[in-house]
Scaffold this motif. Structure first.
Motif, PDB file in Angstrom:
ATOM      1  N   ILE A   1      35.172  49.488  46.332  1.00  0.00           N
ATOM      2  CA  ILE A   1      34.835  48.191  45.735  1.00  0.00           C
ATOM      3  C   ILE A   1      34.137  47.207  46.673  1.00  0.00           C
TER       4      ILE A   1
ATOM      5  N   GLU B   1      33.702  47.275  40.418  1.00  0.00           N
ATOM      6  CA  GLU B   1      34.981  47.261  39.704  1.00  0.00           C
ATOM      7  C   GLU B   1      35.855  48.456  40.029  1.00  0.00           C
ATOM      8  N   GLN B   2      35.239  49.527  40.503  1.00  0.00           N
ATOM      9  CA  GLN B   2      36.047  50.691  40.903  1.00  0.00           C
ATOM     10  C   GLN B   2      35.392  51.422  42.063  1.00  0.00           C
TER      11      GLN B   2
END
Ligand code: GTP
Ligand code: MN
Ligand code: MN
Ligand code: MN
Ligand code: MN
Ligand code: MN
Length: 197
Positions: free
Chosen positions: A153, A149-150
């Protein structure tokens, strides 16, 4: 380094009959599962080949094959013991065609999505039944399509793409997965961040 040019299948089959022709294919399925908290999105079947490269199932079209798709289905039976009563490639599953003049070779590429349950059955049957298992086919591989998600990625997918691929299999993977919508468009764009096609 050999050069792959895109060509229409009609032209390849009429004007370049005297070239060798090969057909390979992508089988894919939606996968609702997660791996360490990351959505897997989908699975795509590739193989570890006898030559140490990663490629798709398929192979050279032989004189006994009436057309590329018949040759492809025959190669799928040899390499993964595909049960053609359950999954069979059709002309409509054609995606792309490339030609390599240096090798007098035409590469036809097909692809389709199937239910995940069938995908698992194909994998299991390959190990148990395929005549080329352990010879031409050294293992089936699922392409990692999960995203963090961060941070970095698409780290998993980028690591996968660093392997050695047969022919233009890497290009077939990146283009084919878009053509048959293996993953939603936003996921595709994220997977391809920083990757050259
Ligand atoms: P035999 O069964 O021993 O005849 O081999 P095969 O018919 O299975 O042939 P193979 O799958 O090796 O494919 C033939 C040609 O296609 C070779 O020149 C490979 O370099 C090329 N090739 C193999 N796999 C792929 C692939 O996934 N994509 C592309 N584009 N080319 C491939
Ligand atoms: Mn573990
Ligand atoms: Mn083969
Ligand atoms: Mn093959
Ligand atoms: Mn063959
Ligand atoms: Mn063979």
């Amino acid at each position: 380094m050999e050069k792959f040019e895109e060509i229409s299948q009609t032209e390849a089959l009429s004007k370049y009959k005297h070239y060798k022709h090969a057909a390979h294919a992508m089988l894919a399925a939606d996968d609702p599962g997660t791996t360490f908290g990351c959505k897997r999105n989908a699975v795509i079947m590739m193989q570890m080949r006898f030559d140490g490269c990663i490629g798709f199932v398929g192979g050279l079209i032989d004189p006994e094959d009436d057309n590329p798709v018949d040759g492809l289905n025959r190669e799928c039976v040899e390499e993964i013991a595909l049960d053609l009563d359950k999954v069979k490639f059709e002309k409509e599953n054609f995606l792309l065609c490339h030609i390599v003049h240096d090798y007098k070779l035409v590469l036809h590429f097909y692809g389709k999505k199937i239910p995940l349950k069938l995908f698992y059955e194909i994998e299991k049957r390959a190990v148990l039944e395929a005549e080329e298992w352990g010879n031409e086919t050294l293992g089936l591989i699922r392409v990692p399509l999960s995203l963090f998600e961060q941070g970095d990625i698409n780290k998993r997918f980028k690591a996968f793409l660093k392997h050695n691929f047969a022919g233009n299999a890497k290009r077939q993977l990146l283009t084919g997965m878009k053509m048959i919508n293996v993953v939603p468009e936003d996921v595709y764009n994220k997977l391809l961040q920083g990757v050259d096609i």
